[in-house]
Design a protein around this motif. Sequence first.
Motif, PDB file in Angstrom:
ATOM      1  N   ASN A  61      -5.901   6.889  -6.859  1.00  0.00           N
ATOM      2  CA  ASN A  61      -4.510   6.676  -6.447  1.00  0.00           C
ATOM      3  C   ASN A  61      -3.916   8.018  -6.008  1.00  0.00           C
ATOM      4  O   ASN A  61      -4.557   9.065  -6.120  1.00  0.00           O
ATOM      5  N   GLU A  62      -2.691   7.958  -5.501  1.00  0.00           N
ATOM      6  CA  GLU A  62      -2.092   9.163  -4.925  1.00  0.00           C
ATOM      7  C   GLU A  62      -1.790  10.199  -6.005  1.00  0.00           C
ATOM      8  O   GLU A  62      -1.520   9.858  -7.153  1.00  0.00           O
ATOM      9  N   ARG A 101     -11.028   3.843  -4.766  1.00  0.00           N
ATOM     10  CA  ARG A 101     -10.316   5.066  -4.349  1.00  0.00           C
ATOM     11  C   ARG A 101      -9.438   5.568  -5.481  1.00  0.00           C
ATOM     12  O   ARG A 101      -9.036   4.808  -6.367  1.00  0.00           O
ATOM     13  N   ARG A 150       0.840  -1.205   0.000  1.00  0.00           N
ATOM     14  CA  ARG A 150       0.000   0.000   0.000  1.00  0.00           C
ATOM     15  C   ARG A 150       0.877   1.259   0.000  1.00  0.00           C
ATOM     16  O   ARG A 150       0.618   2.210  -0.730  1.00  0.00           O
ATOM     17  N   HIS A 192      -9.099   3.223  -8.625  1.00  0.00           N
ATOM     18  CA  HIS A 192      -8.999   1.804  -8.298  1.00  0.00           C
ATOM     19  C   HIS A 192     -10.371   1.282  -7.926  1.00  0.00           C
ATOM     20  O   HIS A 192     -11.101   1.922  -7.171  1.00  0.00           O
ATOM     21  N   ALA A 228       3.771   1.498  -1.200  1.00  0.00           N
ATOM     22  CA  ALA A 228       4.398   1.619  -2.516  1.00  0.00           C
ATOM     23  C   ALA A 228       3.446   2.265  -3.525  1.00  0.00           C
ATOM     24  O   ALA A 228       3.869   2.718  -4.579  1.00  0.00           O
ATOM     25  N   GLY A 229       2.150   2.310  -3.182  1.00  0.00           N
ATOM     26  CA  GLY A 229       1.175   2.949  -4.073  1.00  0.00           C
ATOM     27  C   GLY A 229       0.277   1.964  -4.795  1.00  0.00           C
ATOM     28  O   GLY A 229      -0.443   2.336  -5.720  1.00  0.00           O
ATOM     29  N   LEU A 230       0.298   0.708  -4.379  1.00  0.00           N
ATOM     30  CA  LEU A 230      -0.521  -0.297  -5.051  1.00  0.00           C
ATOM     31  C   LEU A 230      -1.889  -0.445  -4.383  1.00  0.00           C
ATOM     32  O   LEU A 230      -2.038  -0.164  -3.195  1.00  0.00           O
ATOM     33  N   VAL A 276      -4.350  -3.017  -2.931  1.00  0.00           N
ATOM     34  CA  VAL A 276      -4.007  -4.327  -2.365  1.00  0.00           C
ATOM     35  C   VAL A 276      -5.237  -5.213  -2.185  1.00  0.00           C
ATOM     36  O   VAL A 276      -6.195  -4.858  -1.489  1.00  0.00           O
ATOM     37  N   GLN A 316       1.506  10.198  -8.414  1.00  0.00           N
ATOM     38  CA  GLN A 316       1.782   9.137  -9.381  1.00  0.00           C
ATOM     39  C   GLN A 316       1.568   9.605 -10.819  1.00  0.00           C
ATOM     40  O   GLN A 316       0.814  10.538 -11.061  1.00  0.00           O
TER      41      GLN A 316
END
Lengths: 367, 103
Positions: free
Chosen positions: B18-19, B16, A80, B28, A82-84, A86, B22
């Motif tokens: 993503n950040e 959600r 999480r 997602h 790392a930005g994935l 999950v 990125q």
Amino acid sequence: MTSAAKPPLALIAELTHRCPLHCVYCSNPMELARRADELSTEVWSRVFREAAEAGVLQADFTGGEPLARTDIVELVRAAREAGLYVNLITSGLPLDETRLDELVQAGLDHIQLSFQGAQEESANEISGTRSHAHKLRVLDWLKTRRLALTLNFVIHRRNIDQLGEMLALGEASSASRIEFANVQYYGWAFANRENLLPTRDQLDRSLGLLKRAEERLRGKIHIEFVVPDYYAKYPKACMGGWGQKMMLITPKGDALPCHAAQIIPGLHFDNLKHSSLREIWEKSEAFQKFRGEDWMPEPCKSCDRRTRDFGGCRCQAFLLTGDAEATDPVCYLAPQRSKVDAVLAAVNGPSAEPIVKPNWLYRSNPA
Amino acid sequence: MTPELKSRPRLAVGCRLNEKGQPSRVLHMPERALRLNGPSLEIIERCDGSRTVREIISELQKLYSKAEPKKVEDDILGYLARLHDQRALDFTSDPADGSADAK
């Protein structure tokens, strides 16, 4: 085109081959990795960072039973961070409420809980474990947690007539998705195929039932149905194309284009202990082997559908014909379609009696 | 379904953005992800349970002031309905939250 691959979208992390269940259709290889050979927390964490940097969006934690890893909460947090996104694919068996809360706090996005059926006795028979009752407890705990849930029912001849009960179980849960995934015939499932493949009548009835359920539940629960591809006219677009969308990492760190790729003779798999994820994705022999169209035989090479199904599944071609470069025999245009038809005839023929108690080959456990 | 103008959409559990740092923005969702471009990102970022559909429409109409307002409205309603069908959005009622969708 065998180079310049787009980045993978999903990383399938087989964290361990250890599992409390012994399902007769397990997708793990017949030769299971030992605990002592499993990747460490540190290597997995590096792999997650490399994956996110390479463009991977999602990590699917699977196994074996991923919860058999004592560092599972740390691994969820690392992926999480790392930005994935999950996703935990689990039997639910080693779960208790404390562990569940820890996973949610660590950033787990989604849980996919597997069921072997809706009836306790047959579910336990298939998993070779008394597992069903605990899964029902897990379903109850999930109702009070903020965690997305998919129920995954693995479907075969012995439980396909329970679809109505499975739906009811799903509707009474907090699931937003229910997958009815027919067994795919590799590994342990291939060994048990004659006892698992549904009849055509069963399949037709299930399709009707699920179509009605899909309409009734639209906007509430998404229904996904994976057919047994032996009954299909065209092959499945296996893994979204070889080396196109997914990378699977075995417990030891070997990077594979799909779950079953290790059965293909002569393929060498690079290991993430020694190479970076990007390097393997872009250059490794295993990922290049069937990437794109250069490897294709006729009738695939000139077929309009080659960009949709990519010639089907290489592992299935190998299992059924002994040649991994053959057209997937599921395709009605495949020169060796008769191999599939022979299996279907045996399952659907007049002599095909329902087997009361099959002689299952149960999945074993690694040392 | 067509979303009600007074309802407040918010991302469903398991969905959600993503950040921000990125390289590309995605929504997602369980078992899939949507890549978001300009307008779709502007819409999703506003599906936070605080704004009504009507407010989102009016904010986007200001942001894309060169576009035909009716077209902006129709596009947004269509997009929200699609995301609802895909179980990516819940709509909470106004004023009290008595929606069956709410978790």
